[in-house]
Write a protein that holds these residues in place. Sequence first.
Motif, PDB file in Angstrom:
ATOM      1  N   THR A 142      11.184  12.393  -1.897  1.00 14.27           N
ATOM      2  CA  THR A 142      10.602  11.053  -1.766  1.00 14.27           C
ATOM      3  C   THR A 142       9.120  11.249  -1.935  1.00 14.27           C
ATOM      4  OG1 THR A 142      12.662  10.202  -0.641  1.00 14.27           O
ATOM      5  CG2 THR A 142      10.465   9.020  -0.546  1.00 14.27           C
ATOM      6  N   PHE A 143       8.516  12.175  -1.363  1.00 14.96           N
ATOM      7  CA  PHE A 143       7.214  12.350  -1.395  1.00 14.96           C
ATOM      8  C   PHE A 143       6.622  12.685  -2.720  1.00 14.96           C
ATOM      9  CE2 PHE A 143       7.002  14.410   3.294  1.00 14.96           C
ATOM     10  CZ  PHE A 143       7.306  12.922   3.678  1.00 14.96           C
ATOM     11  N   ALA A 144       7.386  13.370  -3.506  1.00 15.46           N
ATOM     12  CA  ALA A 144       7.109  13.807  -5.092  1.00 15.46           C
ATOM     13  C   ALA A 144       7.279  12.541  -5.756  1.00 15.46           C
ATOM     14  CB  ALA A 144       7.842  14.647  -5.323  1.00 15.46           C
ATOM     15  N   ASN A 145       8.427  11.887  -5.658  1.00 14.10           N
ATOM     16  CA  ASN A 145       8.484  10.426  -6.466  1.00 14.10           C
ATOM     17  C   ASN A 145       7.171   9.632  -5.830  1.00 14.10           C
ATOM     18  OD1 ASN A 145      10.782  11.276  -7.768  1.00 14.10           O
ATOM     19  ND2 ASN A 145      12.022  10.756  -6.306  1.00 14.10           N
ATOM     20  N   GLY A 146       6.905   9.559  -4.695  1.00 15.01           N
ATOM     21  CA  GLY A 146       5.787   8.766  -4.178  1.00 15.01           C
ATOM     22  C   GLY A 146       4.515   9.104  -4.954  1.00 15.01           C
ATOM     23  N   ARG A 147       4.076  10.223  -4.976  1.00 14.20           N
ATOM     24  CA  ARG A 147       3.226  11.011  -5.748  1.00 14.20           C
ATOM     25  C   ARG A 147       2.924  10.350  -7.275  1.00 14.20           C
ATOM     26  NH1 ARG A 147       0.767  16.859  -5.595  1.00 14.20           N
ATOM     27  NH2 ARG A 147       2.742  17.329  -6.078  1.00 14.20           N
ATOM     28  N   GLN A 148       4.242  10.344  -7.840  1.00 14.77           N
ATOM     29  CA  GLN A 148       4.332  10.045  -9.181  1.00 14.77           C
ATOM     30  C   GLN A 148       4.121   8.409  -9.247  1.00 14.77           C
ATOM     31  OE1 GLN A 148       7.974  11.185 -10.959  1.00 14.77           O
ATOM     32  NE2 GLN A 148       7.349  13.474 -11.181  1.00 14.77           N
ATOM     33  N   SER A 149       4.695   7.604  -8.337  1.00 14.42           N
ATOM     34  CA  SER A 149       4.458   6.110  -8.363  1.00 14.42           C
ATOM     35  C   SER A 149       3.053   5.748  -7.958  1.00 14.42           C
ATOM     36  CB  SER A 149       5.406   5.619  -7.307  1.00 14.42           C
ATOM     37  OG  SER A 149       6.622   5.863  -7.374  1.00 14.42           O
ATOM     38  N   HIS A 150       2.528   6.698  -7.026  1.00 13.56           N
ATOM     39  CA  HIS A 150       0.983   6.281  -6.963  1.00 13.56           C
ATOM     40  C   HIS A 150       0.074   6.528  -8.313  1.00 13.56           C
ATOM     41  CE1 HIS A 150      -2.520   6.293  -4.294  1.00 13.56           C
ATOM     42  NE2 HIS A 150      -2.984   7.402  -4.869  1.00 13.56           N
ATOM     43  N   TRP A 151       0.448   7.510  -8.918  1.00 15.75           N
ATOM     44  CA  TRP A 151      -0.095   7.886 -10.193  1.00 15.75           C
ATOM     45  C   TRP A 151       0.005   6.663 -11.257  1.00 15.75           C
ATOM     46  CZ3 TRP A 151       0.383   8.409 -15.466  1.00 15.75           C
ATOM     47  CH2 TRP A 151      -0.590   8.958 -15.979  1.00 15.75           C
ATOM     48  N   LEU A 152       1.332   6.314 -11.329  1.00 14.84           N
ATOM     49  CA  LEU A 152       1.684   5.200 -12.043  1.00 14.84           C
ATOM     50  C   LEU A 152       0.898   3.807 -11.620  1.00 14.84           C
ATOM     51  CD1 LEU A 152       5.244   5.853 -12.559  1.00 14.84           C
ATOM     52  CD2 LEU A 152       3.643   6.316 -14.178  1.00 14.84           C
ATOM     53  N   ASN A 153       0.943   3.314 -10.491  1.00 11.97           N
ATOM     54  CA  ASN A 153       0.228   2.318  -9.884  1.00 11.97           C
ATOM     55  C   ASN A 153      -1.223   2.283  -9.995  1.00 11.97           C
ATOM     56  OD1 ASN A 153       2.706   1.457  -8.903  1.00 11.97           O
ATOM     57  ND2 ASN A 153       2.371   1.965  -6.842  1.00 11.97           N
ATOM     58  N   MET A 166       0.790  -1.148   0.122  1.00 13.44           N
ATOM     59  CA  MET A 166       0.013   0.108   0.031  1.00 13.44           C
ATOM     60  C   MET A 166       0.775   1.207  -0.057  1.00 13.44           C
ATOM     61  SD  MET A 166      -3.446  -0.900   2.354  1.00 13.44           S
ATOM     62  CE  MET A 166      -2.606  -1.743   3.650  1.00 13.44           C
ATOM     63  N   SER A 167       2.149   1.227   0.002  1.00 16.03           N
ATOM     64  CA  SER A 167       3.021   2.181  -0.013  1.00 16.03           C
ATOM     65  C   SER A 167       3.545   2.574  -1.264  1.00 16.03           C
ATOM     66  CB  SER A 167       4.241   1.897   1.078  1.00 16.03           C
ATOM     67  OG  SER A 167       3.838   1.768   2.204  1.00 16.03           O
ATOM     68  N   SER A 168       3.717   3.775  -1.654  1.00 17.91           N
ATOM     69  CA  SER A 168       4.260   4.402  -2.848  1.00 17.91           C
ATOM     70  C   SER A 168       5.901   4.059  -2.925  1.00 17.91           C
ATOM     71  CB  SER A 168       3.851   5.635  -3.339  1.00 17.91           C
ATOM     72  OG  SER A 168       2.592   5.624  -3.533  1.00 17.91           O
ATOM     73  N   LYS A 169       6.220   4.527  -1.653  1.00 19.03           N
ATOM     74  CA  LYS A 169       7.664   4.368  -1.359  1.00 19.03           C
ATOM     75  C   LYS A 169       7.905   4.090   0.017  1.00 19.03           C
ATOM     76  CE  LYS A 169       9.879   6.285  -5.124  1.00 19.03           C
ATOM     77  NZ  LYS A 169      10.794   5.613  -5.950  1.00 19.03           N
ATOM     78  N   ILE A 170       9.215   3.292   0.307  1.00 20.84           N
ATOM     79  CA  ILE A 170       9.397   2.786   1.598  1.00 20.84           C
ATOM     80  C   ILE A 170      10.982   3.607   1.939  1.00 20.84           C
ATOM     81  CG2 ILE A 170      10.390   0.702   3.029  1.00 20.84           C
ATOM     82  CD1 ILE A 170       7.279   0.765   2.182  1.00 20.84           C
ATOM     83  N   VAL A 171      11.176   3.925   2.949  1.00 23.54           N
ATOM     84  CA  VAL A 171      12.111   4.713   3.430  1.00 23.54           C
ATOM     85  C   VAL A 171      12.913   3.795   4.706  1.00 23.54           C
ATOM     86  CG1 VAL A 171      13.295   6.846   4.620  1.00 23.54           C
ATOM     87  CG2 VAL A 171      11.328   6.941   2.815  1.00 23.54           C
ATOM     88  N   VAL A 172      14.061   3.495   4.492  1.00 24.39           N
ATOM     89  CA  VAL A 172      14.922   3.024   5.577  1.00 24.39           C
ATOM     90  C   VAL A 172      15.900   3.836   5.823  1.00 24.39           C
ATOM     91  CG1 VAL A 172      14.133   0.817   5.235  1.00 24.39           C
ATOM     92  CG2 VAL A 172      16.013   1.512   3.999  1.00 24.39           C
TER      93      VAL A 172
END
Length: 761
Positions: A375-386, A138-144
Motif C-alpha cells: 500500500t505504501f508503494a501504491n500510495g507513492r505512485q498515487s502521490h506522483w499521479l496526483n 491529503m492522503s494517497s491511500k486510506i486503510v481501514v
Amino acid sequence: MTPLGRIALIGNSLPRRCGIATFTTDLQRAIANSRPNLVASIVAMTDHGQAYVYPDSVALQIRDDSIESYRRAAALLNAGRFDVACLQHEFGIFGGEAGSHILELLSRLSMPVVTTLHTVLSEPTPAQRAIMDRIVDMSSKIVVMASKGRELLCSVYRVPGEKIEIIAHGIPDFPFVEPDAAKARLGFSGRSVILTFGLLSPSKGIEIMIDAMPSILKQCPEAVYVVLGATHPNLVRDQGEAYRESLMKRVRQLGVEDHVVFLDQFVDQATLLEFISMCDIYVTPYLNEAQMTSGTLAYSFGLGKAVVSTPYWHARELLEDGRGALVAFNDAPETGRTIAELLTDKPRRQAMREQAYAASRPMTWERTAERYMATFANGRQSHWLNAVARDPMAADASQIPVAPAMQTDHFLSMCDDTGLLQHAVHSVPDRLHGYCVDDNARALLLACALNEPGEQPLTDVLTGRFAAFVQHAWNPDTGRFRNFMGYDRTWLEEKGSEDSHGRTLWALGQCARRDASGARRRWAAALFTEALPIAKSFDSPRASAFTLLGLDAYCAAIPDDRRARDLRRVLADRLMLCLESVETPEWIWFEEGLAYDNARLPEALIVTGLATRNRGYIDAGLKSLRWLMTQQTSPMGHFRPVGTAGFGEQRRPPHAFDQQPVEATATIAACLTALRAEDNAQWKAEAINVFAWFLGSNDLSVALVDTETGSCRDGLHPDRANENRGGESVVCYLLGLAEIRQLARVSVNLTDPVALCAVGA
C-alpha cells in the motif's frame, strides 16, 4: 521508483497505555522486520500533561496541544527524506477541535501520506466531517480494517473506492494450543476461563458480562471471568477508579466474587498472549455498534479462541460463518446462555476455535506488514499521479515527486545468450515462443537510450547480443530481416513483415548514432545502408514511419549519405500523401482505421520536418497527433490507448480494450517530439499524463508496472490487467521511463542531485 527505505508512523506509542499505541508499536516492528535496511520510525503523540520514556523506535514526539510541535515534526520528517508517512487516526488523540491540529502536520509534508482510520463515523459532527474530508484529501491511500469502513467511506464521505485498502488488524503468529498448560502457569487449573482484556471503560460492557455470570454458573459452577486490564488513563484522570469500584460492587451484590477476577494491569505482549492462551472463551460485550476496530478481538481470534461478542461492526465481519458467536447488545441473559452452551459443548467450541485459527492466518503481523508495504508503494505512485494532475506543467521541479528509478531486473531476466525472449508466463520467461527481431530491435533501442547521462548503461556484452541477433536476422538473399526464431535458434521464416524491417532499421539508425562502442556504430551504419533500399517499396505507413525514425538518427550520424537523405524525403512525402488522401474534418489520420503504434506516424513526420526544416511535415505531424490525442483521452482526462479490439475497423472511434504498453510508449515519444517542434508546455503535460497510465492512471486504476523490478504487465483487459510480463512490454515501459527521466534532466537544475529525479518541471 527506488525501493522504500524510510517509513514514518504517526500515532500513539507504547509505553502510553491505549490500543492505538499498541497497534502503532506492533506495526512499526513488523514493517521494520519486513525488509533488510528498512528504517521504520514512530512519531509519537504525547497527551497533555504526560511524559513517557519512549523506546528508540520513537524518532520524535508531538505534544498534542502544541501547534508548533506539529509544524516542527513536519519539518523534521521532510528533512529526514522519509518515503511515506503512515498516520494512525482516531478522534481524541490529536489536539484542536475534532483533532484539527494534525492538519498542520499533514499539510506541510512533502512525502505521500497513507492514513489508517481506526474509527469511521457514520454520523460525524460538522467539525469531524470537515477534518475527515481534509485528511482523506491529503492522503494517497486510506486503510481501514473492515469492509464496513470501506462502505462508510464510499457512501458517507464519497471516497473513491480505488483509494481505499482493507488490511485486517495484525495479530502475533502464535501456535494453536490447548489452554491447560497456560491455566496451570497462571493459577487457573480446573477452571473454565472466560476472558476480557483491554483498558476498562464504560463502553466495554463489562457490566453485562458480570450480570450474565449467575446463569453461566448454574451450568458451569467452576467458571471464572477474568477481566485483565488497567482502567483507561483518561477515565482515571477524570474519575479516579470509580468505574472499576462500581464493577466490583456489582460483583459483590450478585454474589459471584469467587468467580470474577479483576487484574488491574497493562501487560506486555508476552504476558497477554499467555492469558489469551489459557482462556476457553473470549468475550467482547461492547455496547457500541460503531466499533470499527478491536485489537483485543483480533488477537483472541488469531490465537484460535472461541469468541462471544456483541455484533459491533468489526465483530460482525470477523465472526461470520460460524467463526464465533454473536449476541444482542446489552442482553445479559442471551450472553450467559450462549457462553454456557459453548462451555458445555467442547466439540462445537473446538470446531469454532479451529475455524477461527485457520481464517486468521492471513492476519499475522508479517502478512499485515507485506500488505502495508504494498500500500505504501501504491500510495507513492498515487502521490506522483496526483501531483501531475494538480499541475503537470509546474515550473518548480522541487515540488514534483520523484519519477521511478530505472530498474532493469525483469528485463535482464528475460534475456539469455541469444537475445530477448518474446513472452513470459506471469514474470517467468516463456521459452516456448522463442524470439523475434521486433523485440530485440526494441532492446537495442533501449540500450541506446540508457547511454544518456544519468542512466546506467547496459553491459557491452548484452548490447552485443541484441546487435548479433539483428545481424543474424538479416537475410541478404531476400534483402529483408527475418522476424521469428524458435527457442532452438531455428528461423521460422525467410523474411519478416515490412513493419519489423522498418523497426529494425530504426534500431540500427539509433545504434549508428548513439551506441557507446565505435566499432558497433560502424557496424550499425553499414547494415543500415545495406538494408535500407527495400524500404522504398514499402506499402505500410508504419514501416515508412519506423524507417524515417531510423533515418533521422542515421542521417545525423552520417550526414553525407545523399541516398539516405533522398529516401527520407520520399518516405515523408508518402506519409503526407496518405494523410491527404484519407483526412476529413472528423478523421485526421493516415489510414482508414487506427491500429498499433499509432503515434509513431506523426512522430516520424515531426522529426523529419525538424531535421529538414520542412514546416509542412511538422504541421501535418502536429495536426494528426493532436487529433490522435483526442481519441486517446478518456472523459476523466487519463490516457486511454487505442484498444486492440478495434483494429481493422474503419473510421470508427477506438475501442477501449485491450490496452497495450506499446501505445503509451509511442505516444510519450511523439508528445516530447512535438514539444521540440513548438514550445507548448501542454505537450509536456500530455507526455507525463500518458506515462501515468503505467502507474495506475488508467480506466481500471491498476498499476501496470512493478517499479521495484521494472516489470510491466502485457496489457489492460476490461476487468483486469494481463499478468504476463513479456519482452515487448518491459522494453516499452523502460523506453517510456527513459524519455520521462530525460525530460526531467533537461528541465531542472542539473547541479541539484535531488532534482535530477524530479518529473514535470
